[in-house]
Design an enzyme around this catalytic site. Sequence first.
Site, short mmCIF file in Angstrom:
data_model
loop_
_atom_site.label_atom_id
_atom_site.label_comp_id
_atom_site.label_asym_id
_atom_site.label_seq_id
_atom_site.Cartn_x
_atom_site.Cartn_y
_atom_site.Cartn_z
N ARG A 43 26.50 11.54 -20.23
CA ARG A 43 26.85 10.71 -19.08
C ARG A 43 28.31 10.88 -18.73
O ARG A 43 28.83 10.20 -17.84
CB ARG A 43 26.55 9.24 -19.38
N GLU A 98 18.39 16.87 -21.12
CA GLU A 98 17.03 16.52 -20.70
C GLU A 98 15.97 17.22 -21.53
O GLU A 98 14.93 16.64 -21.84
CB GLU A 98 16.84 16.83 -19.21
N LEU A 138 14.62 19.49 -35.03
CA LEU A 138 14.47 18.68 -33.82
C LEU A 138 13.03 18.66 -33.31
O LEU A 138 12.62 17.74 -32.62
CB LEU A 138 15.41 19.22 -32.72
N GLY A 139 12.26 19.69 -33.69
CA GLY A 139 10.85 19.71 -33.31
C GLY A 139 10.58 20.28 -31.93
O GLY A 139 11.50 20.57 -31.17
N TYR A 140 9.29 20.43 -31.62
CA TYR A 140 8.87 21.03 -30.34
C TYR A 140 9.72 22.25 -30.01
O TYR A 140 10.46 22.26 -29.02
CB TYR A 140 8.91 20.00 -29.22
N TYR A 143 9.24 16.21 -14.55
CA TYR A 143 10.24 15.23 -15.00
C TYR A 143 11.64 15.83 -15.05
O TYR A 143 12.60 15.30 -14.48
CB TYR A 143 9.89 14.64 -16.38
N ASP A 164 8.87 9.17 -16.90
CA ASP A 164 8.74 9.39 -18.35
C ASP A 164 8.08 8.16 -18.95
O ASP A 164 7.60 7.30 -18.21
CB ASP A 164 10.12 9.66 -18.97
N CYS A 220 12.26 -9.94 -22.45
CA CYS A 220 12.16 -10.41 -21.06
C CYS A 220 13.25 -11.42 -20.71
O CYS A 220 13.60 -11.58 -19.54
CB CYS A 220 10.79 -11.01 -20.81
#
Length: 363
Positions: free
Chosen positions: A31, A43, A86-88, A126, A144, A205
């Site tokens: 950011r 991302e 980290l995977g994937y 996305y 997402d 909430c």
Amino acid sequence: MHQHPAMKLSKRFRNALVEWYSQNKRDLPWRRTRSTYHIWLSEIMLQQTRVETVIPYYTRFLQRFPTIEALAKADLQEVLKMWEGLGYYSRVRNMHKAAKIITEEFSGRFPESFREILDLPGIGRYSAGAISSIALDQARPVLDGNVTRVLSRYFGIETDASTTAGKNEFWKLAEEIVPVENPGTYNQAIMELGALVCLPRNPNCRVCPLSTGCQAKRTDRQHELPVRKRRSASPHFNIGAGLVWKDDKLLITRRNEDGLLGGLWQFPGGKQEKGESILRCVQREIEEELGVKVLVRDHFMTVKHAYTHFRITLQIFNCQWSSGEPECKACTDYRWVDLEEIDDFPFPRANKRVVEKLLAAGG
DNA sequence: AAAGCGGGGTC
DNA sequence: GACCCAGCTTT
């Protein structure tokens, strides 16, 4: 000027979100930049992965690959090493491919047209929306897990969000709401609310800026939304694998680049068959994978590990190389390594545990 | 339309 | 255990 009621509604929705976001957003590394490369990386890393997990990987990755060109020029092996744990892993294989495409076809500049971004490998609807809106200020929606949850609760949408039809409905809604002005801020705001307040189990909430207009809150159905089909139970497998020693060298193999844990290294082994002893399994798998005969010695360790669709119990045995030069029958590559260099290779989590124990014992 | 693809946190 | 996470690709 006359305004459509739905527009007015979504304007209030957006304003409340963005106002809340300006006061409550986390200070995250991605950011602090408008770099398309940095935001692209964040991302991809954040797909199905929590912010706290991503941060150290993000920092290290950019240190090692400061530019798209540096990434494109690097060896896949080294790129995978930066992603280890980290995977994937197809995410980073695709990023590597995309970096080469950007270097060759876009002169090293990340494309700015939505279509061209979407066409890059590893970038779907996305990620294209997120990069376009956050880095390039284009009015593209994102959807997402967070956005789906917030929208389903706020608008009381009961459609199954795991089906294609359901996703299309949510995408359409997201498209209608995303503003022309500061779309990136709005998109981050709704995701941040999902991550910090509108939580899956215990939504807070009381502090939610949207609670007054929230349909789920009104009917006390927060815990029922979003609706998702539940997954079937994951099967369990016993895996036997060997630490194949030849003098001080250890045999490791590289997995095929496609499929599960593609391109990573491992200790040779495989699934235990019905009625087979685990010792016999290790011996058989190593012979099948490499054409190498080994003597299976003592048990080294057991690792339990859960993947998304199944679970394994991995049993590791010390083995003595007996005969046969390795040839890859069920792998892409192999190496005889000593303990000093083993940590240079990327291993999946379960195998990494074995490496860690080896190094702890050796050192 | 459904399945395959990691790893870690949470309840 | 099951569910969830700033999803994408293949079949």
